[in-house]
Design an enzyme around this catalytic site. Structure first.
Site, mmCIF file in Angstrom:
data_model
loop_
_atom_site.group_PDB
_atom_site.id
_atom_site.type_symbol
_atom_site.label_atom_id
_atom_site.label_comp_id
_atom_site.label_asym_id
_atom_site.label_seq_id
_atom_site.Cartn_x
_atom_site.Cartn_y
_atom_site.Cartn_z
ATOM 1 N N LYS A 111 0.711 -1.381 -0.075
ATOM 2 C CA LYS A 111 -0.099 0.187 -0.169
ATOM 3 C C LYS A 111 0.720 1.387 -0.109
ATOM 4 O O LYS A 111 0.596 2.257 -0.625
ATOM 5 C CB LYS A 111 -1.079 0.085 1.322
ATOM 6 C CG LYS A 111 -2.044 -0.915 1.127
ATOM 7 C CD LYS A 111 -3.159 -1.010 2.009
ATOM 8 C CE LYS A 111 -4.091 -1.860 1.831
ATOM 9 N NZ LYS A 111 -5.179 -1.973 3.066
ATOM 10 N N LYS A 191 -9.035 -9.730 -6.927
ATOM 11 C CA LYS A 191 -9.755 -9.498 -5.688
ATOM 12 C C LYS A 191 -11.006 -8.534 -6.204
ATOM 13 O O LYS A 191 -10.933 -7.726 -7.028
ATOM 14 C CB LYS A 191 -8.790 -8.656 -4.892
ATOM 15 C CG LYS A 191 -9.573 -8.523 -3.629
ATOM 16 C CD LYS A 191 -8.775 -7.737 -2.753
ATOM 17 C CE LYS A 191 -9.348 -7.509 -1.551
ATOM 18 N NZ LYS A 191 -8.406 -6.418 -0.470
ATOM 19 N N LYS A 194 -14.515 -3.134 -4.108
ATOM 20 C CA LYS A 194 -15.411 -1.741 -4.521
ATOM 21 C C LYS A 194 -14.329 -0.933 -5.100
ATOM 22 O O LYS A 194 -14.893 -0.147 -6.193
ATOM 23 C CB LYS A 194 -16.053 -1.083 -3.372
ATOM 24 C CG LYS A 194 -17.008 -0.257 -3.388
ATOM 25 C CD LYS A 194 -17.913 0.066 -2.454
ATOM 26 C CE LYS A 194 -18.927 1.247 -2.767
ATOM 27 N NZ LYS A 194 -20.157 1.268 -1.996
#
Ligand code: SF4
Length: 330
Positions: A111, A191, A194
């Site tokens: 990340k 994956k 959203k």
């Protein structure tokens, strides 16, 4: 009963990846465990987010969880920021956690590549996770395989704090690895997420479900209806295994291999079965959305129940660490 802690970010409506990968399992676990289900809003702010939509997304997540079958009378369902002890304990754990442990975390390394200026919150995210779980002295943490490293770190933090301040105060939580495999996105990405826009929301209306599934990627070998396919290479088939009866799953595989139907026919059946599976949940969600006061009361009750346990843990933590204990005279 063994105690479980599970957290989920307030990403708005639950999608079928959340449901199959985590929430369905929690609904089953709540019958044999004391479950703390936490909407982890403090975690969510370590990535870019929309403050204007944050409150609604938190409420939508609560609606989704209850509609999916999380029973607030059986579980302690609450919002992380409503229990201040989470951040207090995280700060305390920062004082026993070597920075090298945090820099080695795979999720941090992944990340942080997407943040121009890497934030301390992203680095310390697993410390807050440790606080979430250890605050309730949870025995088990239901997770996917990608979270094992985080539970190992929680155990390490518990050991370090215990060694320094009070032996055996915090139990070392165990990872409970779910049986559900990671649900791939409709675009075939690894994956369903959203943020990647490759999901079907659990509470979508049937025509919205169809619109999403209609666009799903299939076995690329099926260029025309006459081309036979390999169902194992197709995510639509994988979803049939979760939403269709076993006889239909067999029929899907046969018809795919034999080119006996087109992918649109196959997706239509899947979309209908997804819509039917979630039909009672859509109804329940509408009832919850129609009564925001009752929903607020439910979350307030959950937070009060969580605080009872958290306050007891924190009283012990402060005492063992030598903090000046507050009382009316100070
Ligand atoms: S027929 Fe169904 S399982 Fe086969 S490739 Fe098309 S959508 Fe996938």
């Amino acid at each position: 009963m063994p105690r479980i802690f599970s957290g989920i970010q307030p990403s708005g409506e639950l999608h079928i990846g959340n449901y199959l990968g985590a929430v369905k399992n929690w609904v089953e676990l709540q019958h044999q465990h004391q479950c703390f289900i936490c909407i982890v809003d403090h975690h969510a702010i370590t990535q870019p987010y929309e403050p204007d939509a944050f409150e609604q997304r938190t409420l939508d997540m609560a609606v989704g969880l209850i509609a999916a079958g999380i029973d607030p009378d059986k579980c302690v369902l609450f919002v992380q920021s409503h229990v201040a002890a989470h951040t207090e304990l995280a700060w305390i754990f920062n004082a026993v956690t070597p920075i090298g442990y945090l820099e080695r975390m795979t999720q941090f390394k992944d990340k942080s590549q997407h943040q121009e200026s890497v934030l301390a919150g992203l680095l310390n995210y697993p410390v807050l996770q440790a606080a979430d779980v250890l605050l309730y002295k949870a025995d088990l943490v239901p997770i996917g395989e990608d979270q094992i490293q985080h539970v190992e770190l929680m155990r390490e933090i518990a050991r370090k704090w215990n060694a320094k301040y009070c032996r055996d105060f915090f139990p070392e939580p165990q990872a409970k690895i779910g049986t559900a495999k990671r649900i791939r996105g409709l675009d075939g990405q690894a994956k369903m997420s959203k943020s990647l826009g490759n999901t079907v929301a659990m509470l979508d209306e049937p025509d919205e479900i169809w619109e999403h599934i209609r666009m799903a990627q299939t076995d690329p070998a099926r260029v025309t209806r006459k081309d036979p396919g390999t169902p194992e290479k197709c995510n639509v088939y994988a979803l049939h295994q979760h939403f269709s009866a076993p006889s239909m799953v067999d029929e899907v595989a046969d018809k795919c291999r034999g080119a006996a139907w087109g992918c649109v026919d196959c997706k239509r059946v899947l979309a209908d079965n997804v819509a039917q599976t979630f039909s009672p949940m859509r109804e329940r969600a509408k009832q919850l959305q129609d009564d925001p006061k009752a929903l607020g009361d439910t979350l307030a009750t959950g937070a009060a129940r969580a605080r009872e346990v958290a306050d007891e843990t924190m009283a012990g933590v402060r005492e063992h660490m030598g903090y000046l204990i507050q009382h009316a005279g100070y």
